[in-house]
Write a protein that holds these residues in place. Structure first.
Motif, PDB file in Angstrom:
ATOM      1  N   GLN A   1       0.818  -1.215   0.000  1.00  0.00           N
ATOM      2  CA  GLN A   1       0.000   0.000   0.000  1.00  0.00           C
ATOM      3  C   GLN A   1       0.853   1.267   0.000  1.00  0.00           C
ATOM      4  O   GLN A   1       0.470   2.285  -0.583  1.00  0.00           O
ATOM      5  N   SER A   2       2.022   1.203   0.648  1.00  0.00           N
ATOM      6  CA  SER A   2       2.918   2.358   0.682  1.00  0.00           C
ATOM      7  C   SER A   2       3.439   2.681  -0.713  1.00  0.00           C
ATOM      8  O   SER A   2       3.540   3.851  -1.106  1.00  0.00           O
ATOM      9  N   VAL A   3       3.747   1.626  -1.475  1.00  0.00           N
ATOM     10  CA  VAL A   3       4.234   1.826  -2.839  1.00  0.00           C
ATOM     11  C   VAL A   3       3.116   2.367  -3.722  1.00  0.00           C
ATOM     12  O   VAL A   3       3.314   3.300  -4.517  1.00  0.00           O
ATOM     13  N   GLN A   4       1.943   1.804  -3.564  1.00  0.00           N
ATOM     14  CA  GLN A   4       0.800   2.274  -4.348  1.00  0.00           C
ATOM     15  C   GLN A   4       0.490   3.739  -4.058  1.00  0.00           C
ATOM     16  O   GLN A   4       0.205   4.521  -4.967  1.00  0.00           O
ATOM     17  N   ARG A   5       0.567   4.117  -2.768  1.00  0.00           N
ATOM     18  CA  ARG A   5       0.301   5.514  -2.407  1.00  0.00           C
ATOM     19  C   ARG A   5       1.299   6.443  -3.079  1.00  0.00           C
ATOM     20  O   ARG A   5       0.914   7.493  -3.619  1.00  0.00           O
ATOM     21  N   LEU A   6       2.574   6.073  -3.068  1.00  0.00           N
ATOM     22  CA  LEU A   6       3.599   6.911  -3.695  1.00  0.00           C
ATOM     23  C   LEU A   6       3.332   7.086  -5.186  1.00  0.00           C
ATOM     24  O   LEU A   6       3.389   8.206  -5.724  1.00  0.00           O
ATOM     25  N   MET A   7       3.060   5.983  -5.859  1.00  0.00           N
ATOM     26  CA  MET A   7       2.952   6.021  -7.312  1.00  0.00           C
ATOM     27  C   MET A   7       1.618   6.581  -7.798  1.00  0.00           C
ATOM     28  O   MET A   7       1.467   6.863  -8.996  1.00  0.00           O
ATOM     29  N   ARG A   8       0.652   6.758  -6.877  1.00  0.00           N
ATOM     30  CA  ARG A   8      -0.643   7.332  -7.248  1.00  0.00           C
ATOM     31  C   ARG A   8      -0.773   8.796  -6.858  1.00  0.00           C
ATOM     32  O   ARG A   8      -1.863   9.383  -6.959  1.00  0.00           O
ATOM     33  N   LEU A   9       0.333   9.366  -6.384  1.00  0.00           N
ATOM     34  CA  LEU A   9       0.329  10.805  -6.112  1.00  0.00           C
ATOM     35  C   LEU A   9       0.085  11.573  -7.401  1.00  0.00           C
ATOM     36  O   LEU A   9       0.370  11.089  -8.508  1.00  0.00           O
ATOM     37  N   GLU A  10      -0.444  12.781  -7.259  1.00  0.00           N
ATOM     38  CA  GLU A  10      -0.682  13.613  -8.446  1.00  0.00           C
ATOM     39  C   GLU A  10       0.609  13.815  -9.228  1.00  0.00           C
ATOM     40  O   GLU A  10       0.617  13.822 -10.461  1.00  0.00           O
ATOM     41  N   GLN A  11       1.718  13.976  -8.475  1.00  0.00           N
ATOM     42  CA  GLN A  11       3.047  14.024  -9.083  1.00  0.00           C
ATOM     43  C   GLN A  11       3.877  12.894  -8.459  1.00  0.00           C
ATOM     44  O   GLN A  11       4.556  13.099  -7.450  1.00  0.00           O
ATOM     45  N   PRO A  12       3.850  11.702  -9.035  1.00  0.00           N
ATOM     46  CA  PRO A  12       4.576  10.572  -8.446  1.00  0.00           C
ATOM     47  C   PRO A  12       6.082  10.761  -8.569  1.00  0.00           C
ATOM     48  O   PRO A  12       6.560  11.549  -9.396  1.00  0.00           O
ATOM     49  N   PRO A  13       6.848  10.060  -7.743  1.00  0.00           N
ATOM     50  CA  PRO A  13       8.307  10.189  -7.825  1.00  0.00           C
ATOM     51  C   PRO A  13       8.856   9.603  -9.123  1.00  0.00           C
ATOM     52  O   PRO A  13       8.297   8.651  -9.678  1.00  0.00           O
TER      53      PRO A  13
END
Length: 339
Positions: free
Chosen positions: A233-245
């Motif tokens: 879930q932590s990875v999904q949260r990061l990659m679903r940010l409006e501006q992902p890393p």
């Protein structure tokens, strides 16, 4: 007929007292003499009776090695076997054995350390971690038992011998490297903030982005227990940010392995869509697809120096406190790319 110390002394052309001092690894005996006597002992088949000797000198010839969590969890991480390899190598040279903590909880490990020291089962202790407010370190600091630490202590830094990397500098270098590749959105997946190494690496991360004029974004930071697996879930949260890393730095290679697996499940390519860089340089890292860019922190040398530091204190209670910084190096492989 049994070989005696006198037989060894005669064959090595030294006195029996010198042989005894070599057996005790006395620092006043030169390395050349130690080598000659040990080779003679081996040739003659002489094996000292350490039990009898230890009863006389009140030594156990044993070093306690304490892990932050249960041995079952710790040995799932390749860091621990490698650091133990370094400790074992140096301990063996001084004819010391190791006593590993086996408690399953912090409280059990604490009780085990008290039992080790008060029961005189060990001559010294090596802590394989540095944790904020750790009562085991506090106990050792306030006792007379020689000990050393792998990691910078959070308190009494000037009074405790320890070995560490420059974790602030390493993290700064890693993030600066990614910035140099054109990355601005750099996520950091670190260990729990109760550990000094995690705090230091986060500090290096913040220094690097601040120097580059990049705004610090707390949404790009994930902190978790060092021995816990990375949550999907932590990875999904990061990659679903409006501006992902576009790049992610992880606490160690094991976390990077999990991260890359989750990214692949999400159809996110490494390094095509996101670059990944880590710490520790485990032996498997160069064989991943893509091979993992990582920082080699010289784990074996960390263990080697930790053993040297505690042995110095065991042999001489007045030995000065020492801080040893082990060098690290960034290894560029295929998990990072320029934007």
């Amino acid at each position: 007929m049994a070989i005696t110390i006198k037989d060894v002394a005669k064959a090595a052309s030294v006195s029996p007292a010198t042989v005894s001092r070599v057996i005790a690894d006395n620092p006043r005996i030169s390395e050349d003499t130690k080598k000659k006597v040990r080779e003679t002992m081996k040739y003659l088949g002489y094996y000292p009776n350490f039990q009898a000797r230890n009863l006389v000198i009140q030594k156990t010839q044993t070093i306690g090695v304490i892990m932050a969590d249960s041995a079952t969890l710790a040995f799932q991480n390749p860091f621990f076997p490698e650091v133990l390899r370094g400790i074992s190598s140096r301990a063996h040279e001084s004819q010391y054995g190791l006593y590993l903590s086996t408690g399953a909880t912090t409280e059990e490990i604490y009780e085990e350390v008290i039992s080790m020291t008060q029961g005189k089962r060990v001559d010294g202790i090596i802590l394989l971690y540095s944790r904020i407010g750790d009562k085991i370190m506090d106990y050792l600091y306030n006792s007379n038992i020689p000990f050393s630490v792998v990691g910078r202590p959070d308190v009494h830094t000037e009074s405790i011998s320890y070995v560490d990397n420059d974790n602030v500098g390493n993290s700064f270098e890693v993030v600066n490297y990614l910035i140099g590749l054109g990355h601005q959105r750099i996520a950091y997946v670190g260990g729990g903030l109760e550990y000094v190494v995690s705090l230091d690496r986060l500090k290096g991360y913040r220094k690097a982005i601040q120097k580059a004029g990049i705004r610090y974004d707390s949404e790009l930071i994930v902190n978790q227990s060092i021995n816990a697996g990375l949550e999907e879930q932590s990875v999904q949260r990061l990659m679903r940010l409006e501006q992902p890393p576009t790049a992610i730095v992880t606490h160690d290679d094991l976390i990077a392995y999990e991260l890359i697996s989750y990214l692949q499940d999400m159809k996110i390519d490494v390094p095509g869509n996101v670059s990944v860089l880590s710490f520790n340089n485990h032996s498997l890292s160069e064989h991943l697809k893509p091979p993992l860019s990582t920082v080699d922190i010289s784990i074996y040398e960390l263990g080697l120096h930790a053993a040297e530091l505690v042995l110095e204190k065991i042999k001489d209670s007045e030995a000065p406190v020492r801080e040893v910084t082990v060098p690290s190096r960034l290894i560029e492989r295929g998990s990072c790319r320029s934007l």
